[in-house]
Structure formats: C-alpha cells, structure tokens
Scaffold this active site. Structure first.
Site, PDB file in Angstrom:
ATOM      1  N   LYS A 218       0.834  -1.207   0.000  1.00  0.00           N
ATOM      2  CA  LYS A 218       0.000   0.000   0.000  1.00  0.00           C
ATOM      3  C   LYS A 218       0.874   1.264   0.000  1.00  0.00           C
ATOM      4  O   LYS A 218       2.060   1.188   0.336  1.00  0.00           O
ATOM      5  CB  LYS A 218      -0.945  -0.010   1.204  1.00  0.00           C
ATOM      6  CG  LYS A 218      -0.237   0.013   2.579  1.00  0.00           C
ATOM      7  CD  LYS A 218      -1.248  -0.087   3.714  1.00  0.00           C
ATOM      8  CE  LYS A 218      -0.579   0.126   5.067  1.00  0.00           C
ATOM      9  NZ  LYS A 218      -1.526  -0.031   6.174  1.00  0.00           N
ATOM     10  N   HIS A 231      -6.473  11.009   5.208  1.00  0.00           N
ATOM     11  CA  HIS A 231      -7.458  10.865   6.270  1.00  0.00           C
ATOM     12  C   HIS A 231      -8.318  12.119   6.387  1.00  0.00           C
ATOM     13  O   HIS A 231      -9.374  12.102   7.039  1.00  0.00           O
ATOM     14  CB  HIS A 231      -6.767  10.598   7.613  1.00  0.00           C
ATOM     15  CG  HIS A 231      -6.071   9.281   7.682  1.00  0.00           C
ATOM     16  ND1 HIS A 231      -4.788   9.099   7.253  1.00  0.00           N
ATOM     17  CD2 HIS A 231      -6.502   8.070   8.122  1.00  0.00           C
ATOM     18  CE1 HIS A 231      -4.433   7.836   7.422  1.00  0.00           C
ATOM     19  NE2 HIS A 231      -5.463   7.192   7.940  1.00  0.00           N
ATOM     20  N   ASP A 301      -8.424   1.417   0.050  1.00  0.00           N
ATOM     21  CA  ASP A 301      -8.198   1.909   1.402  1.00  0.00           C
ATOM     22  C   ASP A 301      -9.586   2.161   1.996  1.00  0.00           C
ATOM     23  O   ASP A 301     -10.612   2.061   1.297  1.00  0.00           O
ATOM     24  CB  ASP A 301      -7.358   3.190   1.348  1.00  0.00           C
ATOM     25  CG  ASP A 301      -6.633   3.475   2.665  1.00  0.00           C
ATOM     26  OD1 ASP A 301      -6.959   2.817   3.686  1.00  0.00           O
ATOM     27  OD2 ASP A 301      -5.745   4.345   2.678  1.00  0.00           O
TER      28      ASP A 301
END
Length: 381
Positions: A218, A231, A301
C-alpha cells in the site's frame, strides 16, 4: 523438453513412412487391417474451485463476498452474527483488540462462521506508528529505513508470525510509499526514503511474511508525491505517468514481483493520469493489472476516509463502493463510521448496481472469484 519433442515428432514421421532409413526394411507379409478403435474420451477439464464456488452464489452472496466490513466491538456473539451475512472479510481495529493474545484469538475465532472457508481477517500491523498489537516490539519502519535490508525481512517474518498467531490471515502492513517530504504523515511509516531503498525493503517485507499471512502492498500508486493526508482530504499531484514509473512506482513493482497477494489503492489523485482518486480510477487499476502484471486482490483503502474527505461527490460510501468495484477493485473496505448496518447497505447497493447495469455482472463475478481464490488458498495453508 525440446529434444523430447523432436524425438516424438521423428517417431511419428517414421511411423508414417515420411522419413527414410528409420528402420531396416522388413519382408512384406499379408496382414489384416485392424478395425478402428473408438476415439478415446477426452480428459475432463479441472474446474477452478474459486470459479465453481462463485458460480453457485447468488448476486447478493457475491456482493457480500467482496465487502470487508468492521464493527467496533470485542463481543464474540455480535461479531459472529455480523459475519454470518457472508462478508468476504473483516478488519481488526483498535476497538477489536482486547488485553491479551488469548482474548484476541477468541475474537478472531468468532469471525469464522465456516471453518472450511474462513473470511479474510485483516489488520494494519505495520509496526511503529501504526500498530494494533501492543506486544509487537520488532523494528519499526522508521528504524528499518537505516538498517540492512535483511533486518526488514526478519522484522516482518516475526511480525507476520504474531499476526497469524492471533488468528488473522492478512496484514495490511507493507507501506510502499516514498515520502518526498520528511514531514509527511507517511514518512515514519515508509520502509525507504528513496525508490530503490524502499523497493528493496518492500520486497524483503513480502518475503518475510510468506508462510504466515497474505501480504498487502500500500498505498498504490503512492502518497509520496502527493502532499497532504488522505485521512482528511484527497492529496493530489501533477506528477506525470512517466515520472511516476521512474520513481514512486519502483517499490510497488518490487512488491508485486515478490508476489504480494493484495494491492491497496489510496485515496489520492495523480491529476495528469486521472482526476479521480486512484481508489476509484479505472486507469490506475488498468496500469496495475496490465503494465505491472499484478494478478492478486485489489482492495480499497478505507472508504470511510473517502466519504469524510469533504468532497461532496464522495460522501456516500455505498456509491463509493460501487464505483470502486467498477474501477477494478475486488474488495471494498469500510472502517471509519462503520456500524452494523453499513455493510448490509453496501451489499444492497452493489446488488442494485448489478440489476440496473451500473456494475457489470461479469465485473462482480471476477472480483468475487479473486477474493474467493485468496480465501481458499489461505484455508489450505
């Protein structure tokens, strides 16, 4: 092998009399021509067990099998009831981690509703900053940046053994991003500070996890070039595809070549390639499959991050899940904001998308087969 083929061909030609001098001439005698025998029955073609399993599923069952869900509890009965819906996987987060390893094994055991086909039980066990298991005291990614490559292999061998020991079978733990800025949120989580050193350590981490858990590389195509934290938004970069191939692609290629089983797509945009986040971009999935040769499971994700990014177009996690599958993901992951009703809504949305043609049935079938193949492989190990 080539010599054997040539000998076989020569024998056939001899039998047909095409090649002279194959054998001494024999006297001619009258013989009865034998009656032709019946043609041999062709050998049955083996059916791929993943293909067969998915063929027997309803659309709703296929939809559930490509969802990796989450509920924040350690209650065994609640977890068991949740997974009875047939979800393909579950991700362990902090709220799922009790005080001891023995208690955690009871949590993961509750997630298994069919012992012959366990779900994908994943955990973000990178070590260091992102560590769900408090008893993991092996070298962190930041420490490994300055240590010999062999130390990365050792650390991830031991780390993966811890993950397997508590009953998880997938580690979302190998960060292949190359941080351009030491102040980046990904900097302390990366395994290298430049493409080559990162690539060496990503490959070593995959090799270390072999035999323990399925490895996840990732966050494709890489956070390093895109400033910002996914985020809290959608980081973007104008880096061209050619520049990416020569730099940030290197660690991902190394992880793929080392046979990492999963590739996680990040919520970040390389605007010269596609304005959409890579997690929702068909172009980036095409690059991973066709250019890099990745044939494992593509996973998003956390879609909860995308829906809380502040971008109105990505507010609905169900719509995001459908778009992600259409783009080429095989497994859709939902964590942030997930409740016991979130995954069922995603399954319903995927089924509706198949029914109205938004999501081709063949695309869902392909995704379900890839997830099933990994589950079956892990069940055999």
């Amino acid at each position: 092998m080539l010599r054997a083929r040539r000998l076989t061909a020569l024998a056939l030609l001899c039998a047909l009399g095409v090649v002279a001098g194959c054998a001494a001439e024999a006297p001619v005698t009258a013989t009865r021509t034998p009656a032709p025998s019946a043609s041999p029955m062709p050998s049955p073609t083996a059916v791929d067990p993943a293909v067969q399993a998915v063929a027997e599923m309803t659309t709703a069952e296929r939809a559930a099998s490509v969802v990796m869900g989450h509920i924040p509890t350690t209650d065994a009965a609640a977890l068991h009831d949740y997974m009875a819906a047939g979800y393909g996987g579950f991700i362990l987060m902090g709220a799922n981690i009790p005080a001891t390893q023995e208690q955690l094994r009871a949590v993961t055991a509750a997630l298994v509703t069919d012992t012959t086909l366990p779900p994908l039980i994943a955990i973000d066990q990178e070590g260091g900053v992102v560590s769900r298991l408090p008893w993991d005291d092996f070298a962190s990614p930041r420490q490994l940046q300055a240590l010999p490559v062999a130390d990365t292999r050792t650390a991830f061998d031991r780390r993966a053994a811890l993950v397997a020991d508590i009953g998880a079978n997938v580690n979302f733990g190998i960060v292949a991003d190359v941080p351009a800025d030491p102040a980046s949120f990904i900097s302390s989580r990366a395994l290298g500070t430049d493409p080559e050193s990162a690539g060496d350590r990503v490959a070593a981490a995959v090799e270390g996890e072999k035999g323990h858990v399925a490895s996840t590389i990732k966050h494709f195509p890489g956070h390093g070039a895109a400033p910002g934290d996914s985020h809290h938004g959608i980081p973007s970069t104008a880096m061209t595809l050619e520049q990416w191939r020569a730099s940030d692609a290197v660690p991902f290629v190394a992880g793929i070549d080392a046979d990492g089983e999963l590739l996680m797509f990040g919520h970040l945009a390389y605007t010269s390639v596609d304005a959409a986040p890579a997690s929702l971009s068909a172009r980036w999935h095409e690059i991973a499959r066709d250019e890099l040769g990745f044939d494992g499971v593509m996973v998003t994700d956390d879609l909860g991050m995308l829906s809380s990014s502040g971008v109105e177009a990505y507010r609905d996690p169900v719509a995001n899940a459908v778009t992600a599958l259409v783009a080429g993901n095989d497994l859709v992951l939902m964590v942030a904001g997930s409740t016991a009703t979130t995954a069922p809504h995603m399954v319903d949305g995927i089924v509706r998308a198949v029914d109205d043609g938004t999501l081709p049935a063949a695309r869902l079938q392909d995704a379900a087969e890839r997830v099933m193949a990994l589950r079956l492989a892990l069940a055999r190990d």
